[in-house]
Design an enzyme around this catalytic site. Sequence first.
Site, PDB file in Angstrom:
ATOM      1  N   HIS A  53       1.167  -1.443  -0.119  1.00 24.10           N
ATOM      2  CA  HIS A  53      -0.198  -0.138   0.052  1.00 24.10           C
ATOM      3  C   HIS A  53       1.424   1.338   0.294  1.00 24.10           C
ATOM      4  O   HIS A  53       0.454   2.302  -0.557  1.00 24.10           O
ATOM      5  CB  HIS A  53      -0.999   0.090   1.216  1.00 24.10           C
ATOM      6  CG  HIS A  53      -1.870  -0.568   1.179  1.00 24.10           C
ATOM      7  ND1 HIS A  53      -2.501  -1.368   2.444  1.00 24.10           N
ATOM      8  CD2 HIS A  53      -3.209  -1.401   0.901  1.00 24.10           C
ATOM      9  CE1 HIS A  53      -2.929  -2.427   2.498  1.00 24.10           C
ATOM     10  NE2 HIS A  53      -3.853  -2.500   0.973  1.00 24.10           N
ATOM     11  N   LYS A  57     -15.770  -7.820   5.244  1.00 26.45           N
ATOM     12  CA  LYS A  57     -14.585  -8.457   5.924  1.00 26.45           C
ATOM     13  C   LYS A  57     -15.127  -8.398   7.197  1.00 26.45           C
ATOM     14  O   LYS A  57     -15.334  -7.645   7.265  1.00 26.45           O
ATOM     15  CB  LYS A  57     -13.540  -7.726   5.349  1.00 26.45           C
ATOM     16  CG  LYS A  57     -12.928  -7.918   3.968  1.00 26.45           C
ATOM     17  CD  LYS A  57     -11.922  -7.325   3.392  1.00 26.45           C
ATOM     18  CE  LYS A  57     -11.238  -7.550   1.894  1.00 26.45           C
ATOM     19  NZ  LYS A  57     -10.514  -6.211   1.531  1.00 26.45           N
ATOM     20  N   ARG A  90      -1.714  -6.301  -8.064  1.00 27.19           N
ATOM     21  CA  ARG A  90      -0.608  -6.977  -7.866  1.00 27.19           C
ATOM     22  C   ARG A  90      -1.213  -8.195  -8.164  1.00 27.19           C
ATOM     23  O   ARG A  90       0.321  -8.524  -9.798  1.00 27.19           O
ATOM     24  CB  ARG A  90      -0.873  -7.777  -6.698  1.00 27.19           C
ATOM     25  CG  ARG A  90      -0.369  -6.610  -5.713  1.00 27.19           C
ATOM     26  CD  ARG A  90      -1.101  -7.234  -4.451  1.00 27.19           C
ATOM     27  NE  ARG A  90      -2.849  -7.706  -3.942  1.00 27.19           N
ATOM     28  CZ  ARG A  90      -3.504  -7.927  -2.918  1.00 27.19           C
ATOM     29  NH1 ARG A  90      -3.292  -7.968  -1.767  1.00 27.19           N
ATOM     30  NH2 ARG A  90      -4.569  -8.407  -3.307  1.00 27.19           N
ATOM     31  N   SER A 101      -3.088  -8.208   2.777  1.00 22.93           N
ATOM     32  CA  SER A 101      -3.049  -7.448   4.380  1.00 22.93           C
ATOM     33  C   SER A 101      -4.032  -9.104   4.638  1.00 22.93           C
ATOM     34  O   SER A 101      -3.413  -8.960   5.692  1.00 22.93           O
ATOM     35  CB  SER A 101      -4.460  -6.215   4.664  1.00 22.93           C
ATOM     36  OG  SER A 101      -3.985  -5.459   4.001  1.00 22.93           O
TER      37      SER A 101
HETATM   38  O1  PNS Z   1      -9.290  -2.851  -0.029  1.00 20.17           O
HETATM   39  P1  PNS Z   1     -10.079  -3.532  -0.824  1.00 20.17           P
HETATM   40  O2  PNS Z   1     -11.012  -4.153  -0.274  1.00 20.17           O
HETATM   41  O3  PNS Z   1      -9.515  -3.913  -2.083  1.00 20.17           O
HETATM   42  O4  PNS Z   1     -11.035  -2.002  -0.579  1.00 20.17           O
HETATM   43  C1  PNS Z   1     -12.106  -2.355  -1.051  1.00 20.17           C
HETATM   44  C2  PNS Z   1     -12.597  -0.991  -1.297  1.00 20.17           C
HETATM   45  C3  PNS Z   1     -13.104  -0.535  -0.496  1.00 20.17           C
HETATM   46  C4  PNS Z   1     -12.081  -0.147  -2.070  1.00 20.17           C
HETATM   47  C5  PNS Z   1     -14.211  -1.219  -1.938  1.00 20.17           C
HETATM   48  O5  PNS Z   1     -14.948  -2.159  -1.054  1.00 20.17           O
HETATM   49  C6  PNS Z   1     -15.348  -0.077  -2.226  1.00 20.17           C
HETATM   50  O6  PNS Z   1     -15.329   1.023  -2.849  1.00 20.17           O
HETATM   51  N1  PNS Z   1     -15.933  -0.377  -1.017  1.00 20.17           N
HETATM   52  C7  PNS Z   1     -17.116   0.789  -0.799  1.00 20.17           C
HETATM   53  C8  PNS Z   1     -18.658   1.319  -1.282  1.00 20.17           C
HETATM   54  C9  PNS Z   1     -19.073   1.024  -3.363  1.00 20.17           C
HETATM   55  O7  PNS Z   1     -18.457   1.980  -3.117  1.00 20.17           O
HETATM   56  N2  PNS Z   1     -19.018   0.117  -3.027  1.00 20.17           N
HETATM   57  C10 PNS Z   1     -18.813  -0.586  -5.211  1.00 20.17           C
HETATM   58  C11 PNS Z   1     -17.814   0.136  -5.389  1.00 20.17           C
HETATM   59  S1  PNS Z   1     -18.359  -0.925  -6.918  1.00 20.17           S
END
Ligand code: PNS
Length: 170
Positions: A18, A42, A91, A129
């Site tokens: 990150h 999660k 990744r 993570s």
């Molecule tokens: O670190 P991660 O788990 O890959 O992050 C995922 C994250 C937090 C970026 C994604 O879950 C997110 O954007 N959540 C906010 C809710 C949202 O907008 N969901 C629709 C995505 S198309």
Amino acid sequence: MERIAICPGSFDPITNGHEDIIRRASLLFDRVIVVVAPNAVKHPVFSVDERVALIQTVCGNIPNVEVDKFDGLLVDYVRQKSACAIVKGLRAVSDFDYEFQMALANKKMMPYAETVFLTPSSDNMYLSSSLVRQIAQYGGDISGFVPRSVLKPILVRMCPGEDIQNKLII
Ligand code: PNS
């Protein structure tokens, strides 16, 4: 016009991967906002506020990077901040389906913002993570995977009752 990028994620906890992506994004955009978003599927080890504080210890000295949290749709946050891009690390092939799906859905909801994928450095290609959490939970050495400032807080949380002193000597 200021070019603002949003770097969203769960960051539970922030890893070297990150940090690498955030630092590189800070060279591409005028302002980078790292946002901790609750991810519904999660079960986090750190609260959102704790994750924000951990990221601040890592990125607090990068002048054009700030850290925030939000609960809601990412596109709403991007709109609220007048950002032009969402930056994510990509990744491996295993990330692709999920990231591609989110990028396309976000683009559909907010056509003017681009999702920009950065390739991690080869050292961090495999890092996540969840991997860090697993290794820490079973007593492994995570010092090569996370920034120095977050090592102790992770060990304290993940290895309660264990003598962590020897794991802090690196
Ligand atoms: O670190 P991660 O788990 O890959 O992050 C995922 C994250 C937090 C970026 C994604 O879950 C997110 O954007 N959540 C906010 C809710 C949202 O907008 N969901 C629709 C995505 S198309």
